[in-house]
Write a protein that holds these residues in place. Structure first.
Motif, PDB file in Angstrom:
ATOM      1  N   VAL A 151       0.850  -1.184   0.000  1.00 54.63           N
ATOM      2  CA  VAL A 151       0.000   0.000   0.000  1.00 54.63           C
ATOM      3  C   VAL A 151       0.889   1.238   0.000  1.00 54.63           C
ATOM      4  N   VAL A 152       0.377   2.327  -0.554  1.00 52.75           N
ATOM      5  CA  VAL A 152       1.227   3.484  -0.816  1.00 52.75           C
ATOM      6  C   VAL A 152       0.702   4.744  -0.151  1.00 52.75           C
ATOM      7  N   ALA A 153       1.627   5.657   0.122  1.00 55.34           N
ATOM      8  CA  ALA A 153       1.317   7.037   0.472  1.00 55.34           C
ATOM      9  C   ALA A 153       1.399   7.861  -0.804  1.00 55.34           C
ATOM     10  N   LEU A 154       0.765   9.034  -0.794  1.00 53.31           N
ATOM     11  CA  LEU A 154       0.819   9.928  -1.950  1.00 53.31           C
ATOM     12  C   LEU A 154       1.281  11.304  -1.495  1.00 53.31           C
ATOM     13  N   ALA A 155       2.089  11.938  -2.317  1.00 56.91           N
ATOM     14  CA  ALA A 155       2.489  13.322  -2.096  1.00 56.91           C
ATOM     15  C   ALA A 155       2.500  14.041  -3.439  1.00 56.91           C
ATOM     16  N   ALA A 156       2.182  15.338  -3.411  1.00 58.87           N
ATOM     17  CA  ALA A 156       2.196  16.147  -4.622  1.00 58.87           C
ATOM     18  C   ALA A 156       3.137  17.322  -4.406  1.00 58.87           C
ATOM     19  N   ALA A 157       3.933  17.640  -5.412  1.00 60.25           N
ATOM     20  CA  ALA A 157       4.902  18.731  -5.268  1.00 60.25           C
ATOM     21  C   ALA A 157       5.135  19.401  -6.615  1.00 60.25           C
ATOM     22  N   SER A 158       5.625  20.636  -6.555  1.00 57.31           N
ATOM     23  CA  SER A 158       5.996  21.384  -7.757  1.00 57.31           C
ATOM     24  C   SER A 158       7.504  21.438  -7.865  1.00 57.31           C
ATOM     25  N   SER A 159       8.008  21.261  -9.047  1.00 57.27           N
ATOM     26  CA  SER A 159       9.452  21.360  -9.253  1.00 57.27           C
ATOM     27  C   SER A 159       9.840  22.817  -9.451  1.00 57.27           C
ATOM     28  N   ALA A 160      11.139  23.048  -9.522  1.00 54.35           N
ATOM     29  CA  ALA A 160      11.609  24.420  -9.694  1.00 54.35           C
ATOM     30  C   ALA A 160      11.137  25.001 -11.021  1.00 54.35           C
ATOM     31  N   ALA A 161      10.896  24.142 -11.989  1.00 51.96           N
ATOM     32  CA  ALA A 161      10.440  24.609 -13.301  1.00 51.96           C
ATOM     33  C   ALA A 161       8.926  24.737 -13.370  1.00 51.96           C
ATOM     34  N   ASN A 162       8.271  24.638 -12.202  1.00 48.93           N
ATOM     35  CA  ASN A 162       6.834  24.785 -12.089  1.00 48.93           C
ATOM     36  C   ASN A 162       6.068  23.647 -12.750  1.00 48.93           C
ATOM     37  N   ALA A 163       6.726  22.541 -13.073  1.00 48.62           N
ATOM     38  CA  ALA A 163       6.051  21.337 -13.539  1.00 48.62           C
ATOM     39  C   ALA A 163       5.781  20.473 -12.322  1.00 48.62           C
ATOM     40  N   THR A 164       4.562  20.000 -12.169  1.00 58.65           N
ATOM     41  CA  THR A 164       4.196  19.285 -10.963  1.00 58.65           C
ATOM     42  C   THR A 164       4.376  17.782 -11.121  1.00 58.65           C
ATOM     43  N   ALA A 165       4.456  17.110  -9.988  1.00 57.00           N
ATOM     44  CA  ALA A 165       4.616  15.661  -9.972  1.00 57.00           C
ATOM     45  C   ALA A 165       3.829  15.083  -8.813  1.00 57.00           C
ATOM     46  N   ILE A 166       3.331  13.869  -9.012  1.00 58.53           N
ATOM     47  CA  ILE A 166       2.634  13.106  -7.980  1.00 58.53           C
ATOM     48  C   ILE A 166       3.510  11.914  -7.641  1.00 58.53           C
ATOM     49  N   GLY A 167       3.754  11.673  -6.357  1.00 53.57           N
ATOM     50  CA  GLY A 167       4.586  10.553  -5.932  1.00 53.57           C
ATOM     51  C   GLY A 167       3.810   9.537  -5.119  1.00 53.57           C
ATOM     52  N   PHE A 168       3.939   8.276  -5.479  1.00 52.21           N
ATOM     53  CA  PHE A 168       3.381   7.153  -4.721  1.00 52.21           C
ATOM     54  C   PHE A 168       4.557   6.397  -4.101  1.00 52.21           C
ATOM     55  N   PHE A 169       4.498   6.144  -2.793  1.00 50.87           N
ATOM     56  CA  PHE A 169       5.646   5.565  -2.090  1.00 50.87           C
ATOM     57  C   PHE A 169       5.167   4.490  -1.124  1.00 50.87           C
ATOM     58  N   ASP A 170       5.783   3.283  -1.215  1.00 51.90           N
ATOM     59  CA  ASP A 170       5.407   2.182  -0.316  1.00 51.90           C
ATOM     60  C   ASP A 170       6.478   1.902   0.741  1.00 51.90           C
ATOM     61  N   GLY A 171       7.443   2.803   0.855  1.00 46.58           N
ATOM     62  CA  GLY A 171       8.544   2.618   1.791  1.00 46.58           C
ATOM     63  C   GLY A 171       9.818   2.157   1.121  1.00 46.58           C
ATOM     64  N   ALA A 172       9.689   1.568  -0.054  1.00 47.02           N
ATOM     65  CA  ALA A 172      10.868   1.064  -0.766  1.00 47.02           C
ATOM     66  C   ALA A 172      10.989   1.664  -2.167  1.00 47.02           C
ATOM     67  N   THR A 173       9.864   1.838  -2.842  1.00 45.62           N
ATOM     68  CA  THR A 173       9.869   2.322  -4.221  1.00 45.62           C
ATOM     69  C   THR A 173       9.003   3.572  -4.338  1.00 45.62           C
TER      70      THR A 173
END
Length: 478
Positions: free
Chosen positions: A449-471
């Motif tokens: 099961v995963v956590a989710l986080a959303a962030a903006s890069s320095a170039a203002n392009a956004t990304a969504i991250g899914f993380f299960d503790g290892a990947t």
């Protein structure tokens, strides 16, 4: 004298080994009964699990090729005469072997699975392995949040190093952030809530609930952890969010702490909505309509409203949706309805829309996606009904994030009892027809099961991250 030896040419015979169907293959038919009211050869078989897989395993173990499972009584019947005949029944299902040892005459052959969908165009999927991996979980609710260019993930478990795992999207670098013992965060893992908040002065990470009444904020500018005024009750599984510079949550599943609290659990004064100004420390609250254990929440970023959808209250699971506007006054905000009573949903505000997905009611898992325009016109009833779409499969506790202020990304959670790895997208600016299945984006390389986080890069392009503790699986615009 030359002697000739007679040579007899024999036909070449190739030994062809027939394909071996050494393992039985089962067809599963829902809403049918293959036992009926009459007497058929067989036996009731006790199973400990509450699903048909235990009954199928019992049939295989006993060399029986037909079984019936009753969802209401949890009874498992193994039919031993090999005769396949069914009648409709809305609370039973049956299985039979259609290929292999014990094949049943007349057993339906299931349709082949559909080919995997082609990923939606315009998205990029990258997988990165953590340099300090934690063993993924197959159950639970890992928590993540993002602000500026960085993802922040709480530890997968409350044992081990007390650090937040961080990933900077702009520089593609891993890091960590120590969690001090006196913050109490490591004792808040029973349905913890984790959110990021940006106000006009500071950026914060906020940990709340998790079986406690604590609200703990980390100021990214000063590096200080602060205990804010506590919630009225110990709660778990409460949705929280940052919206227009404030931190919001509602009373979730109340964690009982003695008879006195139990007696108060469902009084209106305890169905609270909270709004905190984190820079000033001001905490505000008002009486909500329901407690909201397992609700989804969304920030109507263009209209200054917050949504809390579904969840569990004293009357059971609800289909209601509360809409609030600061300073926590109703101000004529409508009470909305999803149509299905459910909890353990995911929600996000994106592109001027409040998007909610998945959920369950304790019996049924849902694949529906309900969407509201956050600019509501209470004089126009058509704006009060959600636009409804579908996921390719039901999901419980899915994670939602908003990509580039336009794309609501849906992934994670559980499908059945297994972690879901498929990711879908709802384009708020070019919405599909109501009732459509949302496009598939990618399959995560995570195993838990995963956590989710959303962030903006320095170039203002956004990304969504899914993380299960290892990947870490990142979804961004191509």
């Amino acid at each position: 004298m030359i002697k000739y030896r007679a040579v007899v040419l024999l036909p070449l015979v190739l030994a062809i080994t027939p394909q071996c169907y050494c393992q039985p293959l089962w067809d599963l038919e829902k809403n049918v009964d293959c036992v009926g009211s009459g007497t058929v050869p067989g036996k009731w078989y006790p199973v400990k699990a509450d699903d048909e897989s235990a009954c199928q395993a019992a049939a295989t173990q006993n060399n029986v090729s037909i079984f019936s499972f009753n969802y209401k009584s949890k009874h498992c019947y193994l039919r031993q005469d090999g005769v396949w005949q069914t009648v409709p029944n809305d609370h039973t299902m049956c299985g039979c072997i259609y290929q292999g040892p014990g094949v049943v005459h007349g057993c339906p052959v299931p349709a082949p699975p559909p080919p995997p969908p082609a990923p939606a165009k315009g998205f990029k999927h990258v997988s990165i392995t953590s340099p300090t991996p934690q063993a993924p979980l197959t159950r639970g609710t890992p928590a993540g949040a993002g602000i500026q260019s960085t993802f922040y993930f709480l530890p997968i478990r409350n044992v081990g190093p007390a650090v937040l795992t961080t990933f900077n999207v702009a520089t593609s670098t891993w890091g960590n952030l120590s969690i001090p013992a006196d913050s109490g965060v490591m004792s808040m893992f029973n349905g913890v809530s984790f959110a990021s908040v940006a106000d006009t002065t500071n950026n914060f990470l906020v940990v709340s609930g998790g079986g406690t009444n604590a609200v703990v904020a980390y100021n990214l500018g000063t590096g200080n952890w602060t205990h804010l005024p506590g919630l009225q009750h110990k709660i778990a599984n409460s949705c929280s969010m940052g919206c227009d510079g404030l931190w919001y949550t509602m009373t979730g599943d109340m964690v009982k702490d003695g008879a006195a609290e139990s007696a108060l659990s469902f009084k209106p004064a305890n169905r609270q909505i909270y709004a905190y100004n984190l820079s000033s420390g001001q905490a505000m609250q008002n009486n909500g309509e329901k407690t909201r254990g397992g609700a989804g929440c969304a920030c109507g970023e263009r209209a200054g409203v917050v949504f809390f959808a579904g969840g569990f209250s004293d009357a059971g699971v609800t289909s209601g949706v509360e809409v609030w506007r600061f300073p926590l006054a109703r101000r004529g905000e409508p009470k909305l309805d999803m149509g299905n009573k459910k909890r353990d949903m995911g929600g996000v505000g994106c592109g001027g829309w409040a998007v909610f997905a998945g959920g369950d009611d304790g019996k049924t898992q849902y694949n529906s996606v309900e969407v509201w325009n956050t600019v509501l016109n209470i004089s126009d009833p058509s704006t009060l009904a959600p636009r409804v779409f579908k996921l390719a499969k039901p999901l419980v506790r899915p994670k939602l994030g908003c990509l580039a202020g336009r794309y609501a990304i849906v992934g994670g959670g559980l499908s059945g009892a297994a972690p879901n790895a498929d990711v879908y997208v709802f384009d708020t600016a070019a919405q599909p027809s109501p009732g459509s299945v949302l496009p598939f984006v990618a399959t995560l390389n995570t195993s838990g099961v995963v956590a989710l986080a959303a962030a903006s890069s320095a170039a203002n392009a956004t990304a969504i991250g899914f993380f299960d503790g290892a990947t870490l699986d990142m979804i961004s615009l191509a």
